[in-house]
Scaffold this motif. Structure first.
Motif, PDB file in Angstrom:
ATOM      1  N   ALA A  31      61.870  34.448  39.032  1.00 30.89           N
ATOM      2  CA  ALA A  31      62.615  33.961  37.869  1.00 30.89           C
ATOM      3  C   ALA A  31      63.212  35.112  37.074  1.00 30.89           C
ATOM      4  O   ALA A  31      64.251  34.956  36.434  1.00 30.89           O
ATOM      5  CB  ALA A  31      61.705  33.121  36.975  1.00 30.89           C
ATOM      6  N   SER A  32      62.545  36.249  37.091  1.00 30.02           N
ATOM      7  CA  SER A  32      63.024  37.405  36.329  1.00 30.02           C
ATOM      8  C   SER A  32      62.293  38.646  36.830  1.00 30.02           C
ATOM      9  O   SER A  32      61.332  38.553  37.610  1.00 30.02           O
ATOM     10  CB  SER A  32      62.766  37.206  34.835  1.00 30.02           C
TER      11      SER A  32
ATOM     12  N   LEU B 102      62.937  43.746  54.128  1.00 25.41           N
ATOM     13  CA  LEU B 102      64.328  43.332  53.994  1.00 25.41           C
ATOM     14  C   LEU B 102      64.738  43.572  52.535  1.00 25.41           C
ATOM     15  O   LEU B 102      64.041  43.174  51.608  1.00 25.41           O
ATOM     16  CB  LEU B 102      64.486  41.848  54.325  1.00 25.41           C
ATOM     17  N   GLN B 103      65.898  44.194  52.383  1.00 22.12           N
ATOM     18  CA  GLN B 103      66.362  44.550  51.042  1.00 22.12           C
ATOM     19  C   GLN B 103      67.459  43.591  50.588  1.00 22.12           C
ATOM     20  O   GLN B 103      68.268  43.116  51.387  1.00 22.12           O
ATOM     21  CB  GLN B 103      66.916  45.983  51.043  1.00 22.12           C
ATOM     22  N   CYS B 104      67.473  43.328  49.290  1.00 24.20           N
ATOM     23  CA  CYS B 104      68.502  42.479  48.692  1.00 24.20           C
ATOM     24  C   CYS B 104      68.841  43.023  47.314  1.00 24.20           C
ATOM     25  O   CYS B 104      67.928  43.339  46.526  1.00 24.20           O
ATOM     26  CB  CYS B 104      68.009  41.042  48.578  1.00 24.20           C
ATOM     27  N   ALA B 105      70.127  43.121  47.028  1.00 22.36           N
ATOM     28  CA  ALA B 105      70.568  43.561  45.709  1.00 22.36           C
ATOM     29  C   ALA B 105      71.756  42.719  45.269  1.00 22.36           C
ATOM     30  O   ALA B 105      72.616  42.383  46.077  1.00 22.36           O
ATOM     31  CB  ALA B 105      70.965  45.038  45.744  1.00 22.36           C
ATOM     32  N   GLN B 106      71.772  42.391  43.961  1.00 24.56           N
ATOM     33  CA  GLN B 106      72.910  41.636  43.418  1.00 24.56           C
ATOM     34  C   GLN B 106      73.450  42.376  42.198  1.00 24.56           C
ATOM     35  O   GLN B 106      72.693  43.002  41.447  1.00 24.56           O
ATOM     36  CB  GLN B 106      72.516  40.190  43.078  1.00 24.56           C
ATOM     37  N   ASP B 107      74.787  42.262  42.024  1.00 23.80           N
ATOM     38  CA  ASP B 107      75.435  42.977  40.929  1.00 23.80           C
ATOM     39  C   ASP B 107      76.051  42.022  39.923  1.00 23.80           C
ATOM     40  O   ASP B 107      77.018  42.368  39.240  1.00 23.80           O
ATOM     41  CB  ASP B 107      76.479  43.949  41.475  1.00 23.80           C
ATOM     42  N   MET B 108      75.525  40.795  39.834  1.00 25.98           N
ATOM     43  CA  MET B 108      76.090  39.770  38.950  1.00 25.98           C
ATOM     44  C   MET B 108      75.244  39.546  37.701  1.00 25.98           C
ATOM     45  O   MET B 108      75.483  38.590  36.966  1.00 25.98           O
ATOM     46  CB  MET B 108      76.235  38.467  39.740  1.00 25.98           C
ATOM     47  N   ASN B 109      74.240  40.393  37.497  1.00 21.43           N
ATOM     48  CA  ASN B 109      73.371  40.291  36.327  1.00 21.43           C
ATOM     49  C   ASN B 109      72.614  38.958  36.281  1.00 21.43           C
ATOM     50  O   ASN B 109      72.346  38.422  35.210  1.00 21.43           O
ATOM     51  CB  ASN B 109      74.176  40.480  35.029  1.00 21.43           C
ATOM     52  N   HIS B 110      72.268  38.453  37.465  1.00 18.64           N
ATOM     53  CA  HIS B 110      71.542  37.188  37.545  1.00 18.64           C
ATOM     54  C   HIS B 110      70.054  37.402  37.318  1.00 18.64           C
ATOM     55  O   HIS B 110      69.480  38.430  37.695  1.00 18.64           O
ATOM     56  CB  HIS B 110      71.760  36.542  38.911  1.00 18.64           C
ATOM     57  N   ASN B 111      69.417  36.382  36.724  1.00 16.83           N
ATOM     58  CA  ASN B 111      67.979  36.462  36.489  1.00 16.83           C
ATOM     59  C   ASN B 111      67.194  36.056  37.720  1.00 16.83           C
ATOM     60  O   ASN B 111      66.233  36.701  38.114  1.00 16.83           O
ATOM     61  CB  ASN B 111      67.556  35.519  35.358  1.00 16.83           C
ATOM     62  N   SER B 112      67.575  34.929  38.302  1.00 18.08           N
ATOM     63  CA  SER B 112      66.767  34.342  39.384  1.00 18.08           C
ATOM     64  C   SER B 112      67.232  34.838  40.741  1.00 18.08           C
ATOM     65  O   SER B 112      68.435  34.894  41.012  1.00 18.08           O
ATOM     66  CB  SER B 112      66.872  32.812  39.342  1.00 18.08           C
ATOM     67  N   MET B 113      66.259  35.157  41.584  1.00 18.45           N
ATOM     68  CA  MET B 113      66.564  35.568  42.944  1.00 18.45           C
ATOM     69  C   MET B 113      65.621  34.856  43.894  1.00 18.45           C
ATOM     70  O   MET B 113      64.496  34.483  43.545  1.00 18.45           O
ATOM     71  CB  MET B 113      66.456  37.089  43.109  1.00 18.45           C
TER      72      MET B 113
ATOM     73  N   ASN C 121      63.313  45.416  39.840  1.00 12.41           N
ATOM     74  CA  ASN C 121      64.205  45.443  38.678  1.00 12.41           C
ATOM     75  C   ASN C 121      65.081  44.205  38.741  1.00 12.41           C
ATOM     76  O   ASN C 121      64.922  43.371  39.648  1.00 12.41           O
ATOM     77  CB  ASN C 121      65.042  46.729  38.665  1.00 12.41           C
ATOM     78  N   LYS C 122      66.016  44.091  37.814  1.00 11.27           N
ATOM     79  CA  LYS C 122      66.813  42.867  37.763  1.00 11.27           C
ATOM     80  C   LYS C 122      67.702  42.735  38.990  1.00 11.27           C
ATOM     81  O   LYS C 122      68.004  41.633  39.434  1.00 11.27           O
ATOM     82  CB  LYS C 122      67.660  42.856  36.492  1.00 11.27           C
ATOM     83  N   ARG C 123      68.137  43.835  39.573  1.00 12.74           N
ATOM     84  CA  ARG C 123      69.101  43.798  40.662  1.00 12.74           C
ATOM     85  C   ARG C 123      68.481  43.534  42.020  1.00 12.74           C
ATOM     86  O   ARG C 123      69.115  42.930  42.877  1.00 12.74           O
ATOM     87  CB  ARG C 123      69.846  45.144  40.747  1.00 12.74           C
ATOM     88  N   GLU C 124      67.253  44.018  42.243  1.00 13.46           N
ATOM     89  CA  GLU C 124      66.726  44.083  43.605  1.00 13.46           C
ATOM     90  C   GLU C 124      65.491  43.214  43.826  1.00 13.46           C
ATOM     91  O   GLU C 124      64.578  43.163  42.993  1.00 13.46           O
ATOM     92  CB  GLU C 124      66.394  45.544  43.930  1.00 13.46           C
ATOM     93  N   PHE C 125      65.490  42.554  44.987  1.00 16.87           N
ATOM     94  CA  PHE C 125      64.376  41.667  45.354  1.00 16.87           C
ATOM     95  C   PHE C 125      64.139  41.876  46.840  1.00 16.87           C
ATOM     96  O   PHE C 125      64.977  41.521  47.659  1.00 16.87           O
ATOM     97  CB  PHE C 125      64.778  40.220  45.039  1.00 16.87           C
TER      98      PHE C 125
END
Lengths: 111, 114
Positions: B50-51, B21-32, B70-74
């Motif tokens: 956490a990062s 399952l893919q997840c990406a965020q574009d808000m420059n958040h550290n924690s996912m 990376n920072k965007r994808e978890f």
């Protein structure tokens, strides 16, 4: 292990009635958040309470954080059908950014 | 503003199959975060990051692996799916730095394992 228990699990009321939802833990939380989730969507933040005894109001919704920071309540005055949804409390486990969620209260307000 | 984007939205797997399952965020958040939600229930934390490059187990990590590339994808991986993993999976992100920041959620992935 820190847990958040919510009660009641289900609540069905008539429009105009008042209600209170509870979020309880045996552990101290540095803060608690309340979210509302509608079907097919992710939860959306309503409020964050930080200080023991703190009361916050959001229109007809009143949120309170217990003095010992182990519990919180959500009171809705004159409920409306638009308040229908799943209400979730959430908090960070000790000293971390790991947020856990409560068991949820599913509210249905009938017109 | 896309916010948190999850793919796919729906998936049916046979027991023993694997998927990510893919997840990406574009808000420059550290924690996912990855949560699962069973019918009529609250959310249970599977894994947390956490990062970039760090991950930690949550309440129900067994049967899952994660990767914070990376920072965007978890991403969340099921190596050998089981019927007990039938659930709705939510990815969330929040800005770390204050303990009380808002979590933003994706629309969820509805997974059925048959």
């Amino acid at each position: 292990t820190q847990l958040l228990e919510q009660s009641p699990q289900f609540l069905s009321i008539q429009e105009g009635e008042n209600l209170t939802v509870y979020c309880n833990s045996s552990s101290v939380f540095s803060s608690l958040q309340w979210y509302r989730q509608e079907p097919g969507e992710g939860p959306v933040l309503l409020v964050t309470v930080v200080t023991g005894g703190e009361v916050k109001k959001l229109k007809r919704l009143t949120f309170q954080f217990g003095d010992a920071r182990k519990d919180s309540s959500l009171h809705i005055t004159a409920a409306q059908p638009g308040d229908t949804g799943l209400y979730l409390c959430a908090g960070p486990t000790s000293g971390t950014y790991k947020y856990i969620f409560g068991t949820g209260t599913r509210l249905k307000v009938l017109a | 503003n896309a916010g948190v984007t999850q793919t796919p939205k729906f998936q049916v797997l046979k027991t023993g199959q694997s998927m990510t399952l893919q997840c990406a965020q574009d808000m420059n958040h550290n924690s996912m975060y990855w949560y699962r939600q069973d019918p009529g229930m609250g959310l249970r934390l599977i894994y947390y990051s956490a990062s970039e490059g760090t991950t930690d187990k949550g309440e129900v990590p067994n049967g899952y692996n994660v990767s914070r590339l990376n920072k965007r994808e978890f991403s969340l991986r099921l190596e050998s799916a089981a019927p007990s993993q039938t659930s709705v999976y939510f990815c969330a992100s929040r800005l770390r730095g204050a303990m009380n920041t808002e979590a933003f959620f994706g629309q969820g992935t509805r997974l059925t394992v048959v």
